[in-house]
Scaffold this motif. Structure first.
Motif, PDB file in Angstrom:
ATOM      1  N   HIS A  19      69.308  -9.116  -3.461  1.00 46.30           N
ATOM      2  CA  HIS A  19      68.752  -8.569  -4.027  1.00 46.30           C
ATOM      3  C   HIS A  19      69.229  -8.606  -5.548  1.00 46.30           C
ATOM      4  O   HIS A  19      70.535  -9.253  -5.778  1.00 46.30           O
ATOM      5  N   GLU A  20      68.421  -7.757  -6.896  1.00 49.24           N
ATOM      6  CA  GLU A  20      68.752  -7.976  -7.842  1.00 49.24           C
ATOM      7  C   GLU A  20      68.571  -6.572  -8.564  1.00 49.24           C
ATOM      8  O   GLU A  20      67.582  -5.856  -8.327  1.00 49.24           O
ATOM      9  N   LEU A  21      68.938  -5.941  -9.149  1.00 47.80           N
ATOM     10  CA  LEU A  21      69.613  -4.674 -10.767  1.00 47.80           C
ATOM     11  C   LEU A  21      69.942  -5.434 -12.218  1.00 47.80           C
ATOM     12  O   LEU A  21      70.785  -6.325 -12.631  1.00 47.80           O
ATOM     13  N   ASN A  22      68.899  -4.710 -12.994  1.00 49.60           N
ATOM     14  CA  ASN A  22      68.878  -5.088 -13.935  1.00 49.60           C
ATOM     15  C   ASN A  22      68.993  -3.588 -15.173  1.00 49.60           C
ATOM     16  O   ASN A  22      67.738  -2.687 -14.893  1.00 49.60           O
ATOM     17  N   VAL A  23      69.748  -3.020 -15.685  1.00 54.17           N
ATOM     18  CA  VAL A  23      69.537  -2.047 -16.665  1.00 54.17           C
ATOM     19  C   VAL A  23      69.650  -2.127 -17.937  1.00 54.17           C
ATOM     20  O   VAL A  23      70.313  -2.858 -18.860  1.00 54.17           O
ATOM     21  N   ASN A  24      68.166  -1.755 -18.963  1.00 56.36           N
ATOM     22  CA  ASN A  24      68.403  -1.890 -20.099  1.00 56.36           C
ATOM     23  C   ASN A  24      67.828  -0.995 -20.935  1.00 56.36           C
ATOM     24  O   ASN A  24      67.494   0.287 -20.319  1.00 56.36           O
ATOM     25  N   ALA A  25      68.326  -0.548 -22.304  1.00 57.76           N
ATOM     26  CA  ALA A  25      68.550   0.355 -22.931  1.00 57.76           C
ATOM     27  C   ALA A  25      67.973   0.490 -24.351  1.00 57.76           C
ATOM     28  O   ALA A  25      67.611  -0.816 -25.186  1.00 57.76           O
ATOM     29  N   ARG A  26      66.932   1.024 -25.094  1.00 62.54           N
ATOM     30  CA  ARG A  26      66.087   0.579 -26.658  1.00 62.54           C
ATOM     31  C   ARG A  26      65.978   1.968 -26.897  1.00 62.54           C
ATOM     32  O   ARG A  26      65.673   3.233 -26.371  1.00 62.54           O
ATOM     33  N   SER A  39      64.857   0.352 -34.019  1.00 59.62           N
ATOM     34  CA  SER A  39      65.542   0.116 -32.769  1.00 59.62           C
ATOM     35  C   SER A  39      66.894  -0.371 -32.379  1.00 59.62           C
ATOM     36  O   SER A  39      67.135  -1.550 -32.830  1.00 59.62           O
ATOM     37  N   LEU A  40      67.455  -0.074 -32.013  1.00 55.92           N
ATOM     38  CA  LEU A  40      68.848  -0.657 -31.511  1.00 55.92           C
ATOM     39  C   LEU A  40      68.857  -0.604 -29.557  1.00 55.92           C
ATOM     40  O   LEU A  40      68.536   0.320 -29.336  1.00 55.92           O
ATOM     41  N   PHE A  41      68.668  -2.083 -29.435  1.00 55.71           N
ATOM     42  CA  PHE A  41      68.848  -2.094 -27.797  1.00 55.71           C
ATOM     43  C   PHE A  41      69.783  -2.660 -27.680  1.00 55.71           C
ATOM     44  O   PHE A  41      70.615  -3.541 -28.182  1.00 55.71           O
ATOM     45  N   ALA A  42      70.143  -2.661 -25.999  1.00 60.60           N
ATOM     46  CA  ALA A  42      71.216  -3.350 -25.853  1.00 60.60           C
ATOM     47  C   ALA A  42      70.237  -3.677 -23.397  1.00 60.60           C
ATOM     48  O   ALA A  42      70.139  -3.056 -23.070  1.00 60.60           O
ATOM     49  N   ASN A  43      70.692  -5.130 -23.418  1.00 58.48           N
ATOM     50  CA  ASN A  43      70.159  -5.634 -22.710  1.00 58.48           C
ATOM     51  C   ASN A  43      71.183  -5.991 -21.198  1.00 58.48           C
ATOM     52  O   ASN A  43      72.344  -6.926 -21.669  1.00 58.48           O
ATOM     53  N   ASP A  44      70.946  -5.800 -20.064  1.00 56.54           N
ATOM     54  CA  ASP A  44      72.344  -5.606 -19.142  1.00 56.54           C
ATOM     55  C   ASP A  44      73.527  -4.940 -18.914  1.00 56.54           C
ATOM     56  O   ASP A  44      74.046  -5.907 -19.388  1.00 56.54           O
ATOM     57  N   ILE A  45      72.908  -4.207 -19.507  1.00 60.49           N
ATOM     58  CA  ILE A  45      73.897  -3.269 -19.532  1.00 60.49           C
ATOM     59  C   ILE A  45      75.598  -3.336 -18.407  1.00 60.49           C
ATOM     60  O   ILE A  45      76.681  -3.053 -19.265  1.00 60.49           O
ATOM     61  N   PHE A  46      75.313  -3.158 -17.575  1.00 57.12           N
ATOM     62  CA  PHE A  46      76.352  -3.866 -16.593  1.00 57.12           C
ATOM     63  C   PHE A  46      76.593  -4.813 -15.844  1.00 57.12           C
ATOM     64  O   PHE A  46      77.430  -5.196 -15.143  1.00 57.12           O
ATOM     65  N   HIS A  47      75.927  -5.628 -16.739  1.00 55.66           N
ATOM     66  CA  HIS A  47      76.541  -7.338 -16.493  1.00 55.66           C
ATOM     67  C   HIS A  47      76.386  -7.934 -14.862  1.00 55.66           C
ATOM     68  O   HIS A  47      77.155  -8.279 -14.637  1.00 55.66           O
ATOM     69  N   ASN A  48      75.307  -7.096 -14.472  1.00 60.54           N
ATOM     70  CA  ASN A  48      75.218  -7.547 -12.966  1.00 60.54           C
ATOM     71  C   ASN A  48      73.734  -8.561 -12.598  1.00 60.54           C
ATOM     72  O   ASN A  48      73.785  -8.303 -11.054  1.00 60.54           O
ATOM     73  N   LEU A  49      73.273  -8.768 -14.132  1.00 59.32           N
ATOM     74  CA  LEU A  49      72.096  -9.885 -13.272  1.00 59.32           C
ATOM     75  C   LEU A  49      72.076 -11.313 -12.774  1.00 59.32           C
ATOM     76  O   LEU A  49      72.796 -11.938 -13.880  1.00 59.32           O
TER      77      LEU A  49
END
Length: 101
Positions: A19-26, A39-49
């Motif tokens: 399984h994989e989990l990815n959380v991004n925010a913008r 725009s301010l963005f953050a990718n792979d917030i929880f460092h778990n991809l």
């Protein structure tokens, strides 16, 4: 915007994928009547991809468990030139033809 991607573990051919989990925010804000967008963005917030799979082959078994290195933050600026509407109103030159049809 909050982007959440989750993929369950699955098999494909001779491979088993974990399984994989990815959380991004913008966050996005517009200024100057929508001409400037910040725009301010953050990718792979929880460092778990992670890329995790196991390949089952006739002679051997191969596997991979590695971080994908997609964690990042950034700022994006976008400016639209000529955002005002055209002043052209038209003269109705085709109205006679449309009425004829």
């Amino acid at each position: 915007m909050l982007y959440l991607h989750y993929s369950t573990s699955h098999d494909y051919g001779f491979n088993h994928y974990a399984h994989e989990l990815n959380v991004n925010a913008r966050m996005q804000k517009s200024f100057l009547d929508g001409s400037l967008i910040v725009s301010l963005f953050a990718n792979d917030i929880f460092h778990n991809l992670r890329e995790r799979w196991t390949g089952y082959y006739p002679i051997t078994t191969t596997g991979k468990d590695a971080y994908v290195y997609t964690q990042s933050i950034g700022l994006s600026l976008s400016y639209d030139f000529n955002t005002t509407r055209s002043k052209y109103k038209g003269t109705g030159a085709g109205n006679a033809e449309k009425n004829r049809l």
